[in-house]
Design a protein around this motif. Sequence first.
Motif, PDB file in Angstrom:
ATOM      1  N   GLY A 298       6.815  -3.291   9.876  1.00 11.48           N
ATOM      2  CA  GLY A 298       5.462  -3.116   9.123  1.00 11.48           C
ATOM      3  C   GLY A 298       4.910  -2.154   9.544  1.00 11.48           C
ATOM      4  O   GLY A 298       4.085  -1.456   9.321  1.00 11.48           O
ATOM      5  N   ALA A 299       5.952  -1.104   9.158  1.00 10.84           N
ATOM      6  CA  ALA A 299       6.007   0.771   9.307  1.00 10.84           C
ATOM      7  C   ALA A 299       4.913   1.386   8.897  1.00 10.84           C
ATOM      8  O   ALA A 299       4.441   2.184   8.643  1.00 10.84           O
ATOM      9  CB  ALA A 299       6.898   0.798  10.492  1.00 10.84           C
ATOM     10  N   THR A 300       5.310   0.783   7.373  1.00  7.72           N
ATOM     11  CA  THR A 300       4.034   1.329   6.378  1.00  7.72           C
ATOM     12  C   THR A 300       3.174   0.939   6.026  1.00  7.72           C
ATOM     13  O   THR A 300       2.403   1.036   4.919  1.00  7.72           O
ATOM     14  CB  THR A 300       5.339   1.563   5.047  1.00  7.72           C
ATOM     15  OG1 THR A 300       5.800   0.438   4.683  1.00  7.72           O
ATOM     16  CG2 THR A 300       5.905   2.453   5.359  1.00  7.72           C
ATOM     17  N   SER A 301       2.698  -0.337   6.851  1.00 10.50           N
ATOM     18  CA  SER A 301       1.616  -1.125   6.760  1.00 10.50           C
ATOM     19  C   SER A 301       0.524  -0.360   6.583  1.00 10.50           C
ATOM     20  O   SER A 301       0.355   0.799   7.152  1.00 10.50           O
ATOM     21  CB  SER A 301       1.592  -2.158   7.158  1.00 10.50           C
ATOM     22  OG  SER A 301       1.466  -2.209   8.879  1.00 10.50           O
ATOM     23  N   PHE A 302      -1.282  -0.811   6.822  1.00 14.12           N
ATOM     24  CA  PHE A 302      -2.125  -0.687   6.891  1.00 14.12           C
ATOM     25  C   PHE A 302      -2.112  -0.086   8.369  1.00 14.12           C
ATOM     26  O   PHE A 302      -2.411   1.253   9.246  1.00 14.12           O
ATOM     27  CB  PHE A 302      -3.146  -1.344   6.646  1.00 14.12           C
ATOM     28  CG  PHE A 302      -4.543  -0.479   6.434  1.00 14.12           C
ATOM     29  CD1 PHE A 302      -5.239   0.850   6.737  1.00 14.12           C
ATOM     30  CD2 PHE A 302      -5.452  -1.452   6.862  1.00 14.12           C
ATOM     31  CE1 PHE A 302      -6.697   1.261   7.508  1.00 14.12           C
ATOM     32  CE2 PHE A 302      -6.604  -1.742   7.969  1.00 14.12           C
ATOM     33  CZ  PHE A 302      -7.108   0.128   7.444  1.00 14.12           C
ATOM     34  N   LEU A 303      -1.861  -0.737   9.289  1.00 14.19           N
ATOM     35  CA  LEU A 303      -1.969  -0.451  10.774  1.00 14.19           C
ATOM     36  C   LEU A 303      -1.017  -0.006  11.243  1.00 14.19           C
ATOM     37  O   LEU A 303      -0.616   0.706  12.285  1.00 14.19           O
ATOM     38  CB  LEU A 303      -1.791  -2.043  11.466  1.00 14.19           C
ATOM     39  CG  LEU A 303      -3.959  -3.274  10.636  1.00 14.19           C
ATOM     40  CD1 LEU A 303      -2.875  -4.380  11.747  1.00 14.19           C
ATOM     41  CD2 LEU A 303      -4.571  -1.907  11.688  1.00 14.19           C
TER      42      LEU A 303
END
Length: 312
Positions: free
Chosen positions: A7-12
């Motif tokens: 999920g490296a492009t998510s907000f966190l």
Amino acid sequence: MNVVVTGATSFLGRALVDRLLKEKHQVFAVVRPGSRNVESLGLKRPGLIRIERNLEDLHELVQVIHEPCQSFYHFGWDGSGSENRMKREVQQKNVEDSLKALEGARRLGCRRFLFSGSQAEYGIHKEAMTEGSECRPVSEYGRAKLDFLERARSMTESWRKTGISEMEYIHSRIFSIYGPGDHPWSLVESCLKAFGAGEYISLGECTQIWNFLYLDDCIRALILLMEQEKGSVSGVYNVAAPEGENRPLKDYIRTMYEVLGSHGSYSFGRRKPNAEGPANLIPDIKKLEKTTGWQPFVSFQEGIRKTYEAEG
């Protein structure tokens, strides 16, 4: 260290990748094939290795990562938006995919696996939420996060007992985070957009007690949990601002309004509550503080200024 972030492009996820790279770690950033947001990670950054994989294939990361990894942060999760939070089939698929991520971390030899849980696991509470509070999730999203906790804890305990793996499982129950790059429909982003443009915004009752934590402080807490030198930090940890930040949501709205120069206008009681219904957010973070010594650096007023300036 060699660190995996799904999920490296998510907000966190983006913020975590940025912080890890600044600390000179090698980061394997896992993104979905054809992700429209992959460019947000930047190109040819020292230490960054981008990997395209679907969530259901995370157990096979060892096929493309050919060196041992020490840490695995799992942020990959479909259907976090309001419209999908009540869809059981969407949320339960996330559980199965996340178990594959856990297996993928084991195969890579990771020492610790940190999962991004949610305050939605607690459900609606009127009192403070400690890690030992009863969980009564009202959304499928919250139920799925809680379901994964139970299954991941059971799986890692079984691995330890049978000598398969000593990997620790850290379940971070993340509360309300804001900062640059947040979803444009979040409450903070909606208010900043309206007040920055001198426009009107219609809000809900906003009478519930709330707690906001700035993005950078959240990421620092997660890294501190992962990098503790103690023998074991397995378990559940609330990640939120300290008790002094627990105040009526209306107060936060007024603060944003004042920080942006009191431009535009707003009214309360015009919008429906979210999928979980109206709920107080009163986190207790004593366990996090005791384990890591963590304290936030950024006040809400400063965080709002930083967020607005970064996106202005």
